[in-house]
Design a protein around this motif. Structure first.
Motif, short mmCIF file in Angstrom:
data_model
loop_
_atom_site.label_atom_id
_atom_site.label_comp_id
_atom_site.label_asym_id
_atom_site.label_seq_id
_atom_site.Cartn_x
_atom_site.Cartn_y
_atom_site.Cartn_z
N MET A 60 167.80 -32.37 46.04
CA MET A 60 166.68 -31.60 46.55
C MET A 60 166.86 -31.36 48.05
SD MET A 60 162.63 -32.61 46.53
CE MET A 60 162.69 -33.53 48.07
N VAL A 61 166.41 -30.19 48.52
CA VAL A 61 166.38 -29.94 49.96
C VAL A 61 164.94 -29.95 50.44
CG1 VAL A 61 168.55 -28.72 50.19
CG2 VAL A 61 166.50 -27.43 49.59
N SER A 62 164.76 -30.58 51.60
CA SER A 62 163.46 -30.66 52.27
C SER A 62 163.66 -30.30 53.73
CB SER A 62 162.88 -32.08 52.15
OG SER A 62 161.77 -32.25 53.02
N ASP A 63 162.64 -29.75 54.36
CA ASP A 63 162.74 -29.36 55.76
C ASP A 63 162.19 -30.41 56.71
OD1 ASP A 63 160.19 -28.95 54.83
OD2 ASP A 63 159.96 -26.94 55.65
N HIS A 64 162.10 -31.66 56.25
CA HIS A 64 161.68 -32.73 57.15
C HIS A 64 162.83 -33.07 58.09
CE1 HIS A 64 160.33 -36.63 58.63
NE2 HIS A 64 159.11 -36.26 58.27
N PRO A 65 162.58 -33.31 59.38
CA PRO A 65 163.68 -33.55 60.33
C PRO A 65 164.47 -34.83 60.07
CG PRO A 65 161.54 -33.87 61.39
CD PRO A 65 161.28 -33.22 60.07
N GLN A 66 163.98 -35.71 59.20
CA GLN A 66 164.72 -36.93 58.90
C GLN A 66 165.47 -36.87 57.57
OE1 GLN A 66 162.33 -40.53 59.18
NE2 GLN A 66 161.13 -39.66 60.85
N ASN A 67 164.98 -36.06 56.64
CA ASN A 67 165.54 -36.06 55.29
C ASN A 67 165.67 -34.63 54.79
OD1 ASN A 67 165.51 -39.03 54.75
ND2 ASN A 67 163.31 -38.74 55.01
N ASN A 68 166.85 -34.03 54.95
CA ASN A 68 167.09 -32.70 54.41
C ASN A 68 167.62 -32.74 52.99
OD1 ASN A 68 168.45 -31.60 57.59
ND2 ASN A 68 166.34 -31.52 56.90
N ILE A 69 168.44 -33.72 52.67
CA ILE A 69 169.06 -33.84 51.36
C ILE A 69 168.56 -35.12 50.70
CG2 ILE A 69 171.21 -33.95 50.07
CD1 ILE A 69 170.88 -31.35 51.59
N GLY A 88 165.32 -26.01 58.80
CA GLY A 88 164.65 -25.03 57.96
C GLY A 88 165.21 -25.00 56.56
N ALA A 89 165.67 -26.16 56.05
CA ALA A 89 166.27 -26.21 54.71
C ALA A 89 165.34 -25.58 53.68
CB ALA A 89 166.58 -27.66 54.35
#
Length: 360
Positions: A60-69, A88-89
């Motif tokens: 999964m991709v997320s746009d949180h600055p700590q967890n993109n993948i 901006g994932a």
């Protein structure tokens, strides 16, 4: 929750194991507890997109600055989480090439404003130029694709904020610039530019794309032994409530109208495809918390709306579709496993994790 349409359970029912949504043969039990983590344990912002790798893991991709993948097994157990280089994932595709999986991550350029607070009046997200990155499964960068002005395709004042990517069998890449200038850009497997088309100011409005949010390659006719058939592109023109069909060289073929639905890109499964709807069009606008998922048959007709009202055709014309306020806020990305279960990621859903829909 928006109550422009009264809450309806006409298209949902409860059984001892939970809520059942959908219509006809496409009914699913909602499992909101598939993910075993909480936002305090694993910070996320939006669960933008999901895909399976060849090992059966969900990435999964997320746009949180700590967890993109974020990587799960099919039972929702967290395997790994990493990355802050994709603020901006927005979309992910996994392609198996020469015995190895590669990640294609689309960063749309919308980034969280570090100066924002709930009371200071600043925008929570701000726009910048987006990009696409090809990565190994462990995160090593193979190459990136940046603003098309660097190759003389766009003018410097044209925005480039890509939203999705599709990958052909020959390795060609098709990128939708849905938050930027609304073009589709085609590159070869090495990231070399080939052509582009679309935009939103064509005199022939059939050629226009408005918020071209998602893209996929339709191989259904090829798979069903139509010897003269070729794959095509199916591309969402979300603001037009439509999906548009093109050849792989960018020739316009057809428009599939989906009135009332701000629809995203398709995910194919057998003869059907599933498309996330971010908003329903209600009272003249895109209503908050009104997403659902539309299921299309081999004739590109809607046969079910998961979390939405039952589709209806009158004299061959699809009638405006909308949520039934059952489950979702803003459906954004999904993937489907071999048992036909669906995993749904949402935008603007209070940092919620993916929902599993178990096929009934």
């Amino acid at each position: 929750m928006n109550t422009a349409i009264p809450a309806s359970r006409d298209n949902a029912r409860f059984d001892p194991h939970g809520l059942i949504i959908g219509q006809g043969e496409f009914t699913y039990r909602v499992n909101t507890q598939w993910n075993k983590m909480t936002a305090s344990q694993l910070p996320i912002e939006n669960c933008h997109d999901l895909a399976f790798d060849s090992q059966g893991r969900i990435i999964m991709v997320s746009d949180h600055p700590q967890n993109n993948i974020i990587i799960y097994n099919k039972d929702g157990k967290l395997i790994d989480a990493w990355g802050g280089q994709f603020p901006g994932a927005h979309a992910i595709k996994i392609n198996h090439e020469n015995g190895e999986d590669f990640l294609y991550v689309v960063d749309c350029g919308w980034v969280i404003n570090r100066q924002w607070t709930p009371t200071n009046g600043l925008e929570r997200v701000i726009p910048q130029t987006g990009f696409i990155a090809k990565l190994t499964l462990t995160g090593q960068v193979v190459y990136t694709i940046s603003h098309p002005q660097t190759i003389g395709v766009y003018q410097p004042n044209q925005a480039f904020r890509p939203t999705d990517i599709a990958i052909a069998d020959n390795g060609d890449l098709y990128i939708t610039d849905g938050y930027g200038s609304d073009y589709v850009l085609q590159y070869d497997s090495n990231g070399q530019f080939i052509r582009y088309w679309g935009g939103h100011d064509n005199l022939d409005t059939r050629l226009n794309l408005q918020n071209t949010h998602g893209i996929a390659i339709d191989k259904r006719l090829v798979s069903s032994s139509h010897t003269d058939a070729s794959p095509t592109l199916l591309i969402s023109s979300r603001a037009e409530h439509a999906l548009k069909q093109y050849s792989l060289s960018g020739d316009y073929l057809n428009t599939i109208s989906v009135p009332g639905a701000y629809i995203g890109g398709p995910v194919f499964k057998g003869e059907h495809f599933f498309a996330p709807v971010c908003w329903s069009h209600i009272n003249g606008t895109n209503a908050d918390n009104s997403g659902f998922i539309s299921v299309f048959d081999k004739h590109n007709q809607v046969v079910a709306n998961l979390g939405g009202a039952q589709p209806e055709y009158v004299n061959g014309e699809l009638q405006p579709m909308h949520t039934s306020w059952d489950v979702f806020r803003h459906c954004h990305g999904l993937c489907i496993d071999d048992d036909d279960n669906i995993y749904v990621g949402q935008w603007n859903a209070n940092q919620s994790f993916p929902i599993q829909l178990v096929r009934v």
